[in-house]
Design an enzyme around this catalytic site. Structure first.
Site, PDB file in Angstrom:
ATOM      1  N   LYS A   1       0.841  -1.205   0.000  1.00  0.00           N
ATOM      2  CA  LYS A   1       0.000   0.000   0.000  1.00  0.00           C
ATOM      3  C   LYS A   1       0.876   1.257   0.000  1.00  0.00           C
ATOM      4  O   LYS A   1       0.613   2.209  -0.735  1.00  0.00           O
ATOM      5  CB  LYS A   1      -0.950  -0.031   1.209  1.00  0.00           C
ATOM      6  CG  LYS A   1      -2.033  -1.096   1.038  1.00  0.00           C
ATOM      7  CD  LYS A   1      -2.804  -1.430   2.298  1.00  0.00           C
ATOM      8  CE  LYS A   1      -3.710  -2.635   2.025  1.00  0.00           C
ATOM      9  NZ  LYS A   1      -4.446  -3.116   3.201  1.00  0.00           N
TER      10      LYS A   1
ATOM     11  N   GLN B   1      -4.766  -1.858   9.538  1.00  0.00           N
ATOM     12  CA  GLN B   1      -4.635  -3.164   8.885  1.00  0.00           C
ATOM     13  C   GLN B   1      -5.249  -4.266   9.757  1.00  0.00           C
ATOM     14  O   GLN B   1      -4.968  -4.357  10.953  1.00  0.00           O
ATOM     15  CB  GLN B   1      -3.147  -3.463   8.620  1.00  0.00           C
ATOM     16  CG  GLN B   1      -2.891  -4.731   7.818  1.00  0.00           C
ATOM     17  CD  GLN B   1      -3.406  -4.680   6.384  1.00  0.00           C
ATOM     18  OE1 GLN B   1      -3.576  -3.612   5.808  1.00  0.00           O
ATOM     19  NE2 GLN B   1      -3.674  -5.837   5.812  1.00  0.00           N
TER      20      GLN B   1
ATOM     21  N   ASP C   1     -11.133   2.704   4.057  1.00  0.00           N
ATOM     22  CA  ASP C   1     -11.445   1.274   3.959  1.00  0.00           C
ATOM     23  C   ASP C   1     -12.954   1.032   3.851  1.00  0.00           C
ATOM     24  O   ASP C   1     -13.378  -0.073   3.501  1.00  0.00           O
ATOM     25  CB  ASP C   1     -10.958   0.564   5.236  1.00  0.00           C
ATOM     26  CG  ASP C   1      -9.761  -0.326   4.990  1.00  0.00           C
ATOM     27  OD1 ASP C   1      -9.595  -0.804   3.854  1.00  0.00           O
ATOM     28  OD2 ASP C   1      -8.996  -0.542   5.947  1.00  0.00           O
TER      29      ASP C   1
HETATM   30  N1  GUN Z   1      -6.580  -6.970   5.654  1.00  0.00           N
HETATM   31  C1  GUN Z   1      -6.674  -7.613   4.470  1.00  0.00           C
HETATM   32  N2  GUN Z   1      -7.188  -6.785   3.522  1.00  0.00           N
HETATM   33  C2  GUN Z   1      -7.416  -5.604   4.131  1.00  0.00           C
HETATM   34  C3  GUN Z   1      -7.919  -4.341   3.675  1.00  0.00           C
HETATM   35  O1  GUN Z   1      -8.303  -4.140   2.518  1.00  0.00           O
HETATM   36  N3  GUN Z   1      -7.983  -3.366   4.623  1.00  0.00           N
HETATM   37  C4  GUN Z   1      -7.594  -3.560   5.911  1.00  0.00           C
HETATM   38  N4  GUN Z   1      -7.717  -2.542   6.756  1.00  0.00           N
HETATM   39  N5  GUN Z   1      -7.126  -4.708   6.357  1.00  0.00           N
HETATM   40  C5  GUN Z   1      -7.037  -5.716   5.473  1.00  0.00           C
END
Ligand code: GUN
Length: 283
Positions: free
Chosen positions: A50, A94, A117
């Site tokens: 990311k 995350q 998100d």
């Molecule tokens: N864990 C796995 N995929 C994601 C995501 O798209 N966002 C977040 N915050 N955690 C994740």
């Protein structure tokens, strides 16, 4: 005839290029903050990806790394600091958080205007009432991929395997908002294979390698694989790709399908958050 491969990597690269241009021209300097607790290698890798995407498109990013044994209260304090920080447009915590941290409280503490998100209940509610603001990155990325490949959604029968808050449920709402007829299947669904076999668009978000076999797929269906599983040292999805691609009309590979679309959508949501915040602070 073998299925069309829905190339998420290519589509994502295209979207990131467009985004980079837009960010270069719009005069905004969007910033994303990521929060990770603990040292789960998969989560660390996703967060790194990311940040790399942020760099690629010109979004500033701040990575906050917290110890795995941190308390819910301390994570809440961090989130509140980020909410109050005028330089931060988007916040991503995350998931999964380590055991012992109350994820729900953390998500609910994120300012909905910075919730890139789309997990905050306010954003979920807006999505389910047909007035989406920020929508979860994976399902939104899937909708983008379907549009890119001109897969008809309106009137299609869409069946989703998995009812998670981050994929299954928002996926259902997005497909419904796009006029599909939607079924969500889960661990208690009776005659799962019969339900799946009715799908024009089948989305699997179950997290089990080779869960979707060719006899569960309608010939010509579009098969979207959200799974990321390890099998004999290899990364595979939920779908038995080699067998199902002979039946499906279109299919996403793993890797290179849904994953890159999730990241492109996160970048798009961060720019959107920056735009909304710039407009509201200009008032
Ligand atoms: N864990 C796995 N995929 C994601 C995501 O798209 N966002 C977040 N915050 N955690 C994740």
């Amino acid at each position: 005839m073998a299925a069309t491969i829905l190339d998420g990597k290519k589509c994502s690269e295209m979207r990131l290029e467009i985004l980079k241009e837009e960010i270069g021209e719009c005069g905004l300097h969007p910033h994303l903050a990521t929060v990770i607790a603990g040292k789960d290698p998969a989560s660390q890798m996703y967060v790194r990806m990311k940040h790399r995407a942020c760099e690629q498109v010109g979004i500033g990013s701040v990575g906050i790394e917290l110890p795995g044994d941190i308390s819910t209260q301390k994570v809440l304090e961090k989130v509140r600091q980020l909410n109050a920080d005028p330089d931060i447009d988007g916040i991503l915590v995350q998931l999964p958080l380590p055991k012992g941290i109350d994820s729900e409280r953390i998500i609910e503490a994120i300012d909905p205007a910075k919730d890139v998100d789309g997990y905050h209940p306010e954003n979920m509610g807006l999505l389910f009432s047909g007035k989406p603001r920020f929508t979860s990155c994976t399902p939104t990325g899937i909708m983008t991929l379907l549009a890119e490949y001109k897969i008809p959604v309106a009137g299609a029968r869409a069946v989703i395997a998995g009812r998670s808050i981050d994929v299954g449920r928002p996926m259902a709402a997005l497909l419904l908002n796009a006029d599909a007829t939607v079924t969500i299947c889960h661990s208690k669904t009776r005659n799962l294979a019969d339900e799946l076999k009715r799908a024009d668009i089948l989305v699997s978000a179950v997290g089990k390698a080779h869960f979707i076999r060719p006899e569960m797929v309608k010939p010509g269906a579009t098969v979207i694989d959200v799974g990321i599983n390890q099998l004999e040292g290899k990364l595979v999805g939920d779908v038995d790709f080699a067998a199902v691609r002979e039946i499906a009309g279109a299919i996403t590979p793993v890797p290179g399908g849904v994953g890159p679309m999730t990241i492109a959508t996160l970048m798009e949501n961060t720019l959107k958050a920056a735009k909304v915040r710039a407009c509201s602070s200009a008032r």
